[in-house]
Motif scaffolding. Structure first.
Motif, PDB file in Angstrom:
ATOM      1  N   GLN A   1      41.686  30.932  40.391  1.00  0.00           N
ATOM      2  CA  GLN A   1      40.378  31.498  40.736  1.00  0.00           C
ATOM      3  C   GLN A   1      39.769  32.239  39.541  1.00  0.00           C
ATOM      4  N   LEU A   2      40.600  33.028  38.856  1.00  0.00           N
ATOM      5  CA  LEU A   2      40.105  33.780  37.702  1.00  0.00           C
ATOM      6  C   LEU A   2      39.600  32.848  36.610  1.00  0.00           C
ATOM      7  N   VAL A   3      40.393  31.842  36.270  1.00  0.00           N
ATOM      8  CA  VAL A   3      40.014  30.907  35.221  1.00  0.00           C
ATOM      9  C   VAL A   3      38.724  30.180  35.584  1.00  0.00           C
ATOM     10  N   ALA A   4      38.565  29.815  36.857  1.00  0.00           N
ATOM     11  CA  ALA A   4      37.335  29.156  37.287  1.00  0.00           C
ATOM     12  C   ALA A   4      36.135  30.087  37.132  1.00  0.00           C
ATOM     13  N   ASP A   5      36.313  31.381  37.462  1.00  0.00           N
ATOM     14  CA  ASP A   5      35.228  32.354  37.295  1.00  0.00           C
ATOM     15  C   ASP A   5      34.848  32.513  35.826  1.00  0.00           C
ATOM     16  N   LEU A   6      35.852  32.598  34.959  1.00  0.00           N
ATOM     17  CA  LEU A   6      35.577  32.824  33.535  1.00  0.00           C
ATOM     18  C   LEU A   6      34.973  31.585  32.885  1.00  0.00           C
ATOM     19  N   ALA A   7      35.417  30.414  33.302  1.00  0.00           N
ATOM     20  CA  ALA A   7      34.968  29.170  32.662  1.00  0.00           C
ATOM     21  C   ALA A   7      33.477  28.919  32.886  1.00  0.00           C
ATOM     22  N   ARG A   8      32.945  29.414  33.992  1.00  0.00           N
ATOM     23  CA  ARG A   8      31.542  29.131  34.292  1.00  0.00           C
ATOM     24  C   ARG A   8      30.578  30.167  33.693  1.00  0.00           C
TER      25      ARG A   8
ATOM     26  N   THR B   1      54.129  38.498  42.809  1.00  0.00           N
ATOM     27  CA  THR B   1      53.070  37.578  43.246  1.00  0.00           C
ATOM     28  C   THR B   1      52.422  36.907  42.050  1.00  0.00           C
ATOM     29  N   LEU B   2      52.148  37.691  41.019  1.00  0.00           N
ATOM     30  CA  LEU B   2      51.518  37.151  39.823  1.00  0.00           C
ATOM     31  C   LEU B   2      52.441  36.144  39.135  1.00  0.00           C
ATOM     32  N   GLY B   3      53.721  36.438  39.115  1.00  0.00           N
ATOM     33  CA  GLY B   3      54.669  35.534  38.467  1.00  0.00           C
ATOM     34  C   GLY B   3      54.802  34.196  39.167  1.00  0.00           C
ATOM     35  N   ALA B   4      54.605  34.205  40.490  1.00  0.00           N
ATOM     36  CA  ALA B   4      54.747  32.962  41.254  1.00  0.00           C
ATOM     37  C   ALA B   4      53.410  32.300  41.553  1.00  0.00           C
ATOM     38  N   ALA B   5      52.318  32.885  41.072  1.00  0.00           N
ATOM     39  CA  ALA B   5      50.987  32.396  41.437  1.00  0.00           C
ATOM     40  C   ALA B   5      50.706  31.030  40.822  1.00  0.00           C
ATOM     41  N   GLU B   6      49.804  30.300  41.475  1.00  0.00           N
ATOM     42  CA  GLU B   6      49.418  28.967  41.036  1.00  0.00           C
ATOM     43  C   GLU B   6      48.251  29.045  40.068  1.00  0.00           C
ATOM     44  N   GLY B   7      48.257  28.189  39.073  1.00  0.00           N
ATOM     45  CA  GLY B   7      47.140  28.120  38.143  1.00  0.00           C
ATOM     46  C   GLY B   7      47.564  28.456  36.728  1.00  0.00           C
ATOM     47  N   PRO B   8      46.651  28.319  35.783  1.00  0.00           N
ATOM     48  CA  PRO B   8      46.959  28.616  34.372  1.00  0.00           C
ATOM     49  C   PRO B   8      47.351  30.075  34.197  1.00  0.00           C
ATOM     50  N   GLY B   9      48.572  30.313  33.770  1.00  0.00           N
ATOM     51  CA  GLY B   9      49.073  31.675  33.667  1.00  0.00           C
ATOM     52  C   GLY B   9      48.472  32.449  32.510  1.00  0.00           C
TER      53      GLY B   9
ATOM     54  N   ARG C   1      29.492  38.929  39.279  1.00  0.00           N
ATOM     55  CA  ARG C   1      30.491  38.960  40.343  1.00  0.00           C
ATOM     56  C   ARG C   1      31.022  37.541  40.540  1.00  0.00           C
ATOM     57  N   GLY C   2      32.331  37.370  40.405  1.00  0.00           N
ATOM     58  CA  GLY C   2      32.929  36.048  40.519  1.00  0.00           C
ATOM     59  C   GLY C   2      33.164  35.637  41.961  1.00  0.00           C
ATOM     60  N   GLU C   3      33.816  34.491  42.118  1.00  0.00           N
ATOM     61  CA  GLU C   3      34.115  33.969  43.445  1.00  0.00           C
ATOM     62  C   GLU C   3      35.528  34.328  43.907  1.00  0.00           C
ATOM     63  N   ARG C   4      36.400  34.770  42.992  1.00  0.00           N
ATOM     64  CA  ARG C   4      37.764  35.092  43.390  1.00  0.00           C
ATOM     65  C   ARG C   4      37.767  36.310  44.316  1.00  0.00           C
ATOM     66  N   VAL C   5      38.714  36.327  45.219  1.00  0.00           N
ATOM     67  CA  VAL C   5      38.807  37.385  46.226  1.00  0.00           C
ATOM     68  C   VAL C   5      40.137  38.107  46.062  1.00  0.00           C
ATOM     69  N   THR C   6      40.091  39.427  45.987  1.00  0.00           N
ATOM     70  CA  THR C   6      41.286  40.252  45.853  1.00  0.00           C
ATOM     71  C   THR C   6      41.302  41.284  46.971  1.00  0.00           C
ATOM     72  N   THR C   7      42.456  41.462  47.562  1.00  0.00           N
ATOM     73  CA  THR C   7      42.602  42.402  48.676  1.00  0.00           C
ATOM     74  C   THR C   7      43.057  43.761  48.164  1.00  0.00           C
TER      75      THR C   7
END
Length: 493
Positions: free
Chosen positions: A104-111, A32-40, A193-199
């Protein structure tokens, strides 16, 4: 990892660290991580914490390290120390990441503002909609509201270096994350606490899993030992049930020893029955689950008390030091910047006598020292060796010398406040780090000692920063001089 779009320099630089015991969900997570969208990520590091076993099968580009069964704290430490990125994202091997998790992670860290040291994801635990959750499911669901859990938690690498990382004396996935976060917060940093959601899927455990989980009471004892009686309030851990379990065990013992056995037995049965009824009401009315709650409700109170007592004994044993590890400059000898001449070695008043007294009482002694002058080219290695030999000549030979010759910008793993020098010294002296006392004049000395699991004492000089003294008063001991440090640490009377 392959398949990633080119990384853009404006994105936060991060690495992903995944400790694992080889659960099947790991491969799904990595795919999942390998195919995920966004800055790797700059890299993905999997830390295999199995004591032994075959090599893990991972996608190409994933780096695998081993921590040899020393627990999740040691596995995470091995991972982040091997990484070079500004941010380290810790992810459990059984979580389910969203398809756009990197974005999502990058957006959380950038802010995040500079004073924020970590970003925690929002954890979701799917529960069945057609029945009450089982005991396992209720336990996992608690992750949704828990503070500072590392199921999905990103830390600035600088904060991990400053704090020394996870305390490896926590052998389970329990409290080691709260301990680190509390130390980071007490140093003046924030955790958001960021906005990204993990199950996080609900765990399925064995019949006696809730009884085995009582081993965490030993970790609670260590938390109290490290952070004081208010550690639960500071970490949001809740009040706990140890008091109720202790009362249940006390009534059981009274039933065995007292003449009023019937009364004591009735009290025990009432407490145990109420505990079991509470757990049964919270779960599905299935015969197997009810039987499990009845049996384990009898066993949990004595198990909780046993493990808490075991933890208290282990914590108290660590109060009896077997070794003292000294910083060199301004602790044992007067500081001369980038000292290269053995003739300029001048012991601090009373230091020689105190070190000799320690040896006389059978306490082992060593030195842990940062010497960045070597990396800066201001001291030749042969000069450093000659200066240290002069210290041995004046004080008597120390049992170990652990020296970091690197500069702060080198990114080594040994420079204090990293605990590596303390760990190496303890190993060479054949002493548990918990039975060591680290004494120095800077916050880095204190932090290295605490991160290694040792006691730490700050002996301030004119150059010790006020903030270092304030932090040491919270987390360690502050002494007037070397003699006072040894007295406060319980080494010398």
């Amino acid at each position: 990892m392959r398949g990633k779009p080119p990384r853009v320099s404006t994105f936060p630089d991060y690495a992903v660290v995944i400790p694992t015991t080889g659960r099947p969900a790991l491969r799904t997570l990595l795919d999942t991580l390998g195919a995920a969208e966004g800055p790797g990520p700059a890299e993905v590091i999997v830390v295999d914490d199995r004591p032994q076993g075959t090599d893990l099968e991972v996608p190409e580009g994933v780096r695998v390290l081993r921590s040899h069964g020393r627990g999740p704290a040691a596995a995470r430490n091995a991972g982040w120390r091997a990484a070079k990125s500004d941010w380290i994202a810790f992810v459990d091997d059984d979580v389910v990441l969203a398809a756009d998790w990197p974005a999502q992670l990058v957006a959380d860290l950038a802010r995040l503002p500079p004073e924020t040291a970590a970003s925690q994801a929002r954890i979701v635990v799917p529960l069945p909609g057609n029945r009450k959750p089982t005991d396992d499911e209720r336990g996992t669901a608690g992750l949704e509201t828990a503070r500072w859990i590392t199921a999905d938690m990103a830390y600035r690498r600088s904060a991990l270096v400053e704090s020394g990382g996870f305390d490896e004396r926590f052998p389970r996935a329990f409290r080691e994350d709260s301990d680190l976060a509390l130390r980071v917060v007490l140093k003046g940093h924030r955790i958001e606490r960021g906005e990204r959601v993990t199950t996080h899927p609900a765990r399925r455990s064995g019949f006696f899993a809730s009884v085995k989980a009582q081993r965490g009471n030993a970790d609670n004892a260590r938390m109290r030992y490290k952070h004081g009686v208010l550690w639960r309030q500071r970490t949001g851990a809740g009040s706990g049930m140890l008091g109720r379990h202790a009362l249940t065990v006390a009534t059981a013992l009274a039933a065995l020893a007292s003449r009023k056995r019937r009364l004591a037995l009735a009290a025990w049965a009432g407490l145990t029955g109420a505990f079991a009824a509470q757990r049964i009401r919270s779960g599905p009315a299935k015969p197997g689950e009810i039987a499990r709650m009845l049996v384990t409700s009898v066993l949990i109170p004595p198990a909780a008390c046993y493990h808490r007592l075991r933890g208290e004994i282990a914590a108290r044993r660590s109060l009896s030091p077997q070794a003292v590890l000294f910083d060199r400059d301004d602790t044992l000898i007067h500081d001369v910047p980038y000292l290269s001449d053995p003739e300029q070695v001048r012991p601090v008043d009373g230091a020689v006598r105190l070190v000799r007294e320690l040896r006389r009482q059978g306490v082992r002694v060593g030195v842990v020292s940062n010497q960045s002058g070597v990396a800066k080219g201001l001291i030749e290695p042969i000069q450093l060796t000659a200066v240290n030999a002069r210290v041995d000549e004046l004080f008597g030979e120390f049992g170990t010398w652990q020296v970091c010759p690197h500069d702060a910008a080198d990114g080594c793993g040994c420079r204090k406040p990293s605990p590596e020098l303390v760990r190496r010294a303890a190993k060479e002296l054949s002493v548990d780090p918990a039975r060591c006392v680290v004494i120095g004049d800077t916050g880095a000395d204190v932090e290295a000692g605490l991160a290694a699991g040792a006691r730490a004492v700050l002996v301030p000089t004119a150059r010790t920063l006020p903030g270092e003294i304030a932090r040491a008063r919270q987390d360690a001991l502050v002494a007037r001089d070397l003699a006072d440090a040894l007295r406060q640490a319980g080494v010398l009377a």
